[in-house]
Design a protein around this motif. Structure first.
Motif, PDB file in Angstrom:
ATOM      1  N   ILE A   1       0.849  -1.198   0.000  1.00  0.00           N
ATOM      2  CA  ILE A   1       0.000   0.000   0.000  1.00  0.00           C
ATOM      3  C   ILE A   1       0.881   1.243   0.000  1.00  0.00           C
ATOM      4  O   ILE A   1       0.653   2.177  -0.767  1.00  0.00           O
ATOM      5  N   VAL A   2       1.921   1.241   0.834  1.00  0.00           N
ATOM      6  CA  VAL A   2       2.875   2.356   0.894  1.00  0.00           C
ATOM      7  C   VAL A   2       3.483   2.595  -0.484  1.00  0.00           C
ATOM      8  O   VAL A   2       3.519   3.731  -0.967  1.00  0.00           O
ATOM      9  N   LYS A   3       3.911   1.529  -1.119  1.00  0.00           N
ATOM     10  CA  LYS A   3       4.544   1.628  -2.444  1.00  0.00           C
ATOM     11  C   LYS A   3       3.588   2.233  -3.472  1.00  0.00           C
ATOM     12  O   LYS A   3       3.961   3.119  -4.240  1.00  0.00           O
ATOM     13  N   GLN A   4       2.346   1.780  -3.475  1.00  0.00           N
ATOM     14  CA  GLN A   4       1.386   2.243  -4.483  1.00  0.00           C
ATOM     15  C   GLN A   4       0.841   3.640  -4.192  1.00  0.00           C
ATOM     16  O   GLN A   4       0.560   4.391  -5.119  1.00  0.00           O
ATOM     17  N   VAL A   5       0.695   3.985  -2.922  1.00  0.00           N
ATOM     18  CA  VAL A   5       0.156   5.300  -2.568  1.00  0.00           C
ATOM     19  C   VAL A   5       1.237   6.377  -2.684  1.00  0.00           C
ATOM     20  O   VAL A   5       0.958   7.488  -3.097  1.00  0.00           O
ATOM     21  N   GLY A   6       2.471   6.017  -2.328  1.00  0.00           N
ATOM     22  CA  GLY A   6       3.572   6.946  -2.517  1.00  0.00           C
ATOM     23  C   GLY A   6       3.804   7.922  -1.386  1.00  0.00           C
ATOM     24  O   GLY A   6       4.068   9.090  -1.620  1.00  0.00           O
ATOM     25  N   THR A   7       3.674   7.459  -0.160  1.00  0.00           N
ATOM     26  CA  THR A   7       4.011   8.285   0.998  1.00  0.00           C
ATOM     27  C   THR A   7       4.725   7.395   2.005  1.00  0.00           C
ATOM     28  O   THR A   7       5.044   6.253   1.698  1.00  0.00           O
ATOM     29  N   THR A   8       4.960   7.891   3.187  1.00  0.00           N
ATOM     30  CA  THR A   8       5.736   7.126   4.168  1.00  0.00           C
ATOM     31  C   THR A   8       4.902   6.026   4.821  1.00  0.00           C
ATOM     32  O   THR A   8       3.674   6.117   4.900  1.00  0.00           O
ATOM     33  N   GLN A   9       5.611   5.032   5.321  1.00  0.00           N
ATOM     34  CA  GLN A   9       4.959   3.923   6.012  1.00  0.00           C
ATOM     35  C   GLN A   9       4.248   4.428   7.260  1.00  0.00           C
ATOM     36  O   GLN A   9       3.137   4.003   7.569  1.00  0.00           O
ATOM     37  N   SER A  10       4.851   5.374   7.949  1.00  0.00           N
ATOM     38  CA  SER A  10       4.258   5.944   9.155  1.00  0.00           C
ATOM     39  C   SER A  10       2.935   6.648   8.831  1.00  0.00           C
ATOM     40  O   SER A  10       1.934   6.475   9.554  1.00  0.00           O
ATOM     41  N   ASN A  11       2.927   7.423   7.761  1.00  0.00           N
ATOM     42  CA  ASN A  11       1.722   8.136   7.344  1.00  0.00           C
ATOM     43  C   ASN A  11       0.611   7.154   6.969  1.00  0.00           C
ATOM     44  O   ASN A  11      -0.542   7.300   7.392  1.00  0.00           O
ATOM     45  N   ILE A  12       0.948   6.145   6.180  1.00  0.00           N
ATOM     46  CA  ILE A  12      -0.036   5.124   5.782  1.00  0.00           C
ATOM     47  C   ILE A  12      -0.577   4.406   7.016  1.00  0.00           C
ATOM     48  O   ILE A  12      -1.790   4.203   7.140  1.00  0.00           O
ATOM     49  N   SER A  13       0.301   4.043   7.929  1.00  0.00           N
ATOM     50  CA  SER A  13      -0.128   3.328   9.137  1.00  0.00           C
ATOM     51  C   SER A  13      -1.116   4.152   9.959  1.00  0.00           C
ATOM     52  O   SER A  13      -2.094   3.613  10.487  1.00  0.00           O
ATOM     53  N   GLN A  14      -0.875   5.460  10.062  1.00  0.00           N
ATOM     54  CA  GLN A  14      -1.801   6.326  10.795  1.00  0.00           C
ATOM     55  C   GLN A  14      -3.183   6.323  10.148  1.00  0.00           C
ATOM     56  O   GLN A  14      -4.198   6.234  10.838  1.00  0.00           O
ATOM     57  N   HIS A  15      -3.215   6.398   8.829  1.00  0.00           N
ATOM     58  CA  HIS A  15      -4.503   6.427   8.132  1.00  0.00           C
ATOM     59  C   HIS A  15      -5.173   5.056   8.146  1.00  0.00           C
ATOM     60  O   HIS A  15      -6.403   4.974   8.239  1.00  0.00           O
ATOM     61  N   ILE A  16      -4.398   4.001   8.080  1.00  0.00           N
ATOM     62  CA  ILE A  16      -4.956   2.647   8.196  1.00  0.00           C
ATOM     63  C   ILE A  16      -5.587   2.472   9.576  1.00  0.00           C
ATOM     64  O   ILE A  16      -6.672   1.888   9.704  1.00  0.00           O
ATOM     65  N   ASP A  17      -4.939   2.998  10.609  1.00  0.00           N
ATOM     66  CA  ASP A  17      -5.498   2.918  11.958  1.00  0.00           C
ATOM     67  C   ASP A  17      -6.859   3.609  12.035  1.00  0.00           C
ATOM     68  O   ASP A  17      -7.786   3.092  12.653  1.00  0.00           O
ATOM     69  N   ILE A  18      -6.984   4.757  11.395  1.00  0.00           N
ATOM     70  CA  ILE A  18      -8.266   5.477  11.384  1.00  0.00           C
ATOM     71  C   ILE A  18      -9.322   4.656  10.655  1.00  0.00           C
ATOM     72  O   ILE A  18     -10.446   4.506  11.142  1.00  0.00           O
ATOM     73  N   LEU A  19      -8.949   4.102   9.496  1.00  0.00           N
ATOM     74  CA  LEU A  19      -9.901   3.275   8.740  1.00  0.00           C
ATOM     75  C   LEU A  19     -10.302   2.031   9.530  1.00  0.00           C
ATOM     76  O   LEU A  19     -11.455   1.592   9.479  1.00  0.00           O
ATOM     77  N   ARG A  20      -9.377   1.477  10.271  1.00  0.00           N
ATOM     78  CA  ARG A  20      -9.678   0.307  11.100  1.00  0.00           C
ATOM     79  C   ARG A  20     -10.597   0.693  12.256  1.00  0.00           C
ATOM     80  O   ARG A  20     -11.566  -0.016  12.537  1.00  0.00           O
ATOM     81  N   GLU A  21     -10.318   1.819  12.915  1.00  0.00           N
ATOM     82  CA  GLU A  21     -11.158   2.288  14.023  1.00  0.00           C
ATOM     83  C   GLU A  21     -12.588   2.560  13.575  1.00  0.00           C
ATOM     84  O   GLU A  21     -13.527   2.374  14.341  1.00  0.00           O
ATOM     85  N   LYS A  22     -12.755   2.984  12.334  1.00  0.00           N
ATOM     86  CA  LYS A  22     -14.080   3.288  11.788  1.00  0.00           C
ATOM     87  C   LYS A  22     -14.729   2.069  11.140  1.00  0.00           C
ATOM     88  O   LYS A  22     -15.753   2.172  10.473  1.00  0.00           O
ATOM     89  N   ASP A  23     -14.118   0.892  11.312  1.00  0.00           N
ATOM     90  CA  ASP A  23     -14.631  -0.376  10.773  1.00  0.00           C
ATOM     91  C   ASP A  23     -14.724  -0.394   9.251  1.00  0.00           C
ATOM     92  O   ASP A  23     -15.580  -1.068   8.681  1.00  0.00           O
ATOM     93  N   ILE A  24     -13.831   0.345   8.579  1.00  0.00           N
ATOM     94  CA  ILE A  24     -13.800   0.356   7.120  1.00  0.00           C
ATOM     95  C   ILE A  24     -12.903  -0.756   6.601  1.00  0.00           C
ATOM     96  O   ILE A  24     -13.223  -1.403   5.610  1.00  0.00           O
ATOM     97  N   ILE A  25     -11.771  -0.955   7.269  1.00  0.00           N
ATOM     98  CA  ILE A  25     -10.876  -2.043   6.868  1.00  0.00           C
ATOM     99  C   ILE A  25     -10.598  -2.936   8.077  1.00  0.00           C
ATOM    100  O   ILE A  25     -10.853  -2.559   9.220  1.00  0.00           O
ATOM    101  N   THR A  26     -10.070  -4.079   7.783  1.00  0.00           N
ATOM    102  CA  THR A  26      -9.618  -5.004   8.805  1.00  0.00           C
ATOM    103  C   THR A  26      -8.187  -5.387   8.451  1.00  0.00           C
ATOM    104  O   THR A  26      -7.783  -5.282   7.293  1.00  0.00           O
ATOM    105  N   SER A  27      -7.440  -5.804   9.456  1.00  0.00           N
ATOM    106  CA  SER A  27      -6.063  -6.210   9.184  1.00  0.00           C
ATOM    107  C   SER A  27      -5.729  -7.426  10.028  1.00  0.00           C
ATOM    108  O   SER A  27      -6.365  -7.695  11.046  1.00  0.00           O
ATOM    109  N   ARG A  28      -4.732  -8.135   9.548  1.00  0.00           N
ATOM    110  CA  ARG A  28      -4.255  -9.310  10.290  1.00  0.00           C
ATOM    111  C   ARG A  28      -2.762  -9.447  10.050  1.00  0.00           C
ATOM    112  O   ARG A  28      -2.233  -8.977   9.039  1.00  0.00           O
ATOM    113  N   ARG A  29      -2.107 -10.072  10.988  1.00  0.00           N
ATOM    114  CA  ARG A  29      -0.667 -10.301  10.872  1.00  0.00           C
ATOM    115  C   ARG A  29      -0.429 -11.676  10.252  1.00  0.00           C
ATOM    116  O   ARG A  29      -1.071 -12.652  10.621  1.00  0.00           O
ATOM    117  N   GLU A  30       0.485 -11.706   9.301  1.00  0.00           N
ATOM    118  CA  GLU A  30       0.936 -12.971   8.717  1.00  0.00           C
ATOM    119  C   GLU A  30       2.457 -12.918   8.689  1.00  0.00           C
ATOM    120  O   GLU A  30       3.046 -12.256   7.833  1.00  0.00           O
TER     121      GLU A  30
END
Length: 106
Positions: A48-77
């Motif tokens: 996602i970082v590669k395709q969006v073109g910003t920092t991993q930290s920035n993407i992670s912050q926005h992913i956290d917001i999307l997760r908190e709002k129940d828009i996305i889900t994530s899992r560790r592999e």
């Protein structure tokens, strides 16, 4: 799409709140771009970082917001965090937005 009557807009309070929450979360350009990149796939954060073109930290912050709002889900592999859109209705909404704002020219 033609609107047949005013009942088209009648919604239960819970549905209005859910729609408002989703639209607010998706309203940020970077979060919308993240959702466009993910689409129907399950993607690692670094892809996602590669395709969006910003920092991993920035993407992670926005992913956290999307997760908190129940828009996305994530899992560790292993060492990867994989993200996907939680609700198919979000993809339907994104498709409608694409048809409205990004029409294919014929």
């Amino acid at each position: 799409m033609a609107i047949q009557d005013s009942s088209f807009f009648e919604m239960k309070e819970d549905n209005i709140n859910k729609a408002s929450k989703a639209l607010k979360a998706m309203g940020h350009p970077l979060r919308l771009k993240i959702l466009c990149v993910i689409g129907e796939q399950e993607l690692p954060v670094m892809e996602i970082v590669k395709q969006v073109g910003t920092t991993q930290s920035n993407i992670s912050q926005h992913i956290d917001i999307l997760r908190e709002k129940d828009i996305i889900t994530s899992r560790r592999e292993g060492s990867k965090i994989l993200c996907k859109v939680r609700d198919h209705n979000i993809l339907v909404l994104m498709n409608a937005m694409q048809q409205t704002f990004c029409p294919v020219k014929q």
